[in-house]
Write a protein that holds these residues in place. Structure first.
Motif, PDB file in Angstrom:
ATOM      1  N   GLU A 293       0.823  -1.217   0.000  1.00  0.00           N
ATOM      2  CA  GLU A 293       0.000   0.000   0.000  1.00  0.00           C
ATOM      3  C   GLU A 293       0.857   1.268   0.000  1.00  0.00           C
ATOM      4  N   GLU A 294       1.967   1.234   0.689  1.00  0.00           N
ATOM      5  CA  GLU A 294       2.768   2.445   0.882  1.00  0.00           C
ATOM      6  C   GLU A 294       3.913   2.590  -0.110  1.00  0.00           C
ATOM      7  N   CYS A 295       4.122   1.598  -0.966  1.00  0.00           N
ATOM      8  CA  CYS A 295       5.311   1.627  -1.819  1.00  0.00           C
ATOM      9  C   CYS A 295       5.115   2.493  -3.061  1.00  0.00           C
ATOM     10  N   VAL A 296       6.236   2.809  -3.676  1.00  0.00           N
ATOM     11  CA  VAL A 296       6.280   3.503  -4.967  1.00  0.00           C
ATOM     12  C   VAL A 296       7.079   2.630  -5.926  1.00  0.00           C
ATOM     13  N   ALA A 297       6.537   2.421  -7.112  1.00  0.00           N
ATOM     14  CA  ALA A 297       7.219   1.605  -8.121  1.00  0.00           C
ATOM     15  C   ALA A 297       7.344   2.415  -9.406  1.00  0.00           C
ATOM     16  N   VAL A 298       8.519   2.958  -9.653  1.00  0.00           N
ATOM     17  CA  VAL A 298       8.776   3.748 -10.856  1.00  0.00           C
ATOM     18  C   VAL A 298       9.317   2.809 -11.939  1.00  0.00           C
ATOM     19  N   PRO A 299       8.680   2.738 -13.104  1.00  0.00           N
ATOM     20  CA  PRO A 299       9.204   1.868 -14.164  1.00  0.00           C
ATOM     21  C   PRO A 299      10.623   2.279 -14.564  1.00  0.00           C
ATOM     22  N   TRP A 300      11.480   1.277 -14.750  1.00  0.00           N
ATOM     23  CA  TRP A 300      12.868   1.535 -15.123  1.00  0.00           C
ATOM     24  C   TRP A 300      12.971   2.054 -16.556  1.00  0.00           C
ATOM     25  N   ARG A 301      13.878   3.013 -16.731  1.00  0.00           N
ATOM     26  CA  ARG A 301      14.308   3.428 -18.063  1.00  0.00           C
ATOM     27  C   ARG A 301      15.807   3.202 -18.181  1.00  0.00           C
ATOM     28  N   GLN A 302      16.246   2.860 -19.375  1.00  0.00           N
ATOM     29  CA  GLN A 302      17.676   2.606 -19.583  1.00  0.00           C
ATOM     30  C   GLN A 302      18.485   3.831 -19.149  1.00  0.00           C
ATOM     31  N   GLY A 303      19.510   3.592 -18.324  1.00  0.00           N
ATOM     32  CA  GLY A 303      20.351   4.670 -17.816  1.00  0.00           C
ATOM     33  C   GLY A 303      19.936   5.216 -16.462  1.00  0.00           C
ATOM     34  N   ASP A 304      18.776   4.793 -15.928  1.00  0.00           N
ATOM     35  CA  ASP A 304      18.353   5.251 -14.598  1.00  0.00           C
ATOM     36  C   ASP A 304      19.340   4.781 -13.529  1.00  0.00           C
ATOM     37  N   THR A 305      19.635   5.662 -12.587  1.00  0.00           N
ATOM     38  CA  THR A 305      20.393   5.296 -11.392  1.00  0.00           C
ATOM     39  C   THR A 305      19.535   5.635 -10.179  1.00  0.00           C
TER      40      THR A 305
END
Length: 332
Positions: A293-305
């Motif tokens: 419920e409390e999490c955040v899930a940002v989709p990965w993009r190539q080059g993300d750190t």
């Protein structure tokens, strides 16, 4: 926080971000106009990391617990290794961890190599041993075809929610701590999310050296014909974050109880209260729900750190459709 004029970095917003107690989580940095005007090359980025880490990146990390750097010129494993080095945090050897992973270059390792259909539950990195990283980096070299996010959640907020919902459980947890039990083979088993064998876990093939290194961690070993049972604890499941003055939900309880399963391990026996009594399944399930419920899930993009303060944030991994290559580096 607003980056100073001329900064290489600029704060940005993402749809997936959420406000937690008034703070955007995670913080997001993208190249500024000044970075674009400078040509935005890798060397310029590394110079900016060195010069602005203390003034720009670390205040965000302290406030938010995690900082996503998106759109910068680190694109491959070797670039990521140079970026980690530029941040200047000392390396932490991966001794006592459970995940199967291999060295790629320099300080860079693969993230957990377990099969793509398997989820990895929420945990603090190496919470089951007394020596754990203060900070960790994840880097997306190849973005997933679908899925494969690395959800993150603020540990102090999970503690707050658990204390409100399960006060008696949390009281016992704080009093007794947890015991983690894991059975290891000799070699790594990449089909298991906890498939790191004892050779890799203790960075040796010598049983006596393994015993010395386990003893330094406070870990007991019971040798079998083809492997070893490791017993860690009792170890605290709730810690005090001295720098922020708050309690944190610092454990791998849900991960062990629901995910430490393979040919050698039964997850229900993998973690118990510090007095040896079993954990209640309904509370584990409830904790898992709070984490989601409390999490955040940002989709990965190539080059993300993604830079994570391991004192502040738990992380997990969602299942995915290949290809996907996420790299990691652990720091003191």
């Amino acid at each position: 926080m607003v980056a100073p004029a001329g900064s290489f970095f600029q704060e940005a917003a993402l749809p997936e971000q959420r406000l937690v107690e008034g703070v955007a989580f995670p913080a997001v940095l993208v190249p500024s106009d000044a970075a674009t005007a400078a040509g935005g090359g890798l060397d310029a980025f590394l110079d900016a990391v060195r010069s602005e880490r203390a003034s720009t990146v670390e205040p965000l990390l302290r406030g938010a617990g995690a900082v996503l750097l998106r759109g910068f010129p680190a694109r491959a494993a070797a670039d990521f290794d140079r970026a980690v080095d530029a941040f200047g945090y000392p390396e932490l050897p991966y001794v006592g961890g459970a995940a199967p992973r291999s060295n790629v270059v320099g300080r860079v390792f693969t993230a957990n190599e377990s099969p793509p259909d398997q989820k990895i539950p929420f945990h603090h990195e190496m919470a089951q041993v007394p020596t754990f990283p203060a900070k960790l980096f994840f880097f997306c070299e190849v973005e997933p075809k679908s899925g494969g996010e690395t959800p993150i959640v603020l540990s102090h907020y999970v503690y707050k929610r658990m204390k409100e919902k399960y006060p008696e459980f949390v009281e016992k947890l704080e009093k007794d701590g947890l015991i983690y039990t894991r059975v290891l083979g000799e070699g790594d088993d990449p089909s298991s999310p906890i498939g790191r064998g004892w050779h890799s876990t203790f960075l040796t093939r010598d049983r006596s050296i393994a015993e010395e290194r386990a003893a330094k961690l406070g870990m007991k070993l019971e040798w079998t014909e083809d492997g070893v049972k490791t017993i860690m604890g009792p170890i605290p499941a709730v810690k005090w974050d001295e720098s922020r003055g708050r309690k944190i939900w610092f454990n791998s309880m849900v991960a062990a109880y629901t995910g430490w399963k393979d040919a050698r391990n039964d997850p229900v026996r993998a973690v118990t209260f510090g007095d040896g009594s079993p954990l209640p399944a309904d509370v584990i399930a409830g904790c898992g729900e709070i984490l989601e419920e409390e999490c955040v899930a940002v989709p990965w993009r190539q080059g993300d750190t993604l830079l994570i303060d391991n004192w502040a944030v738990l992380h997990s991994r969602r299942s995915f459709e290949p290809p996907r290559r996420i790299l990691a580096s652990l720091c003191k």
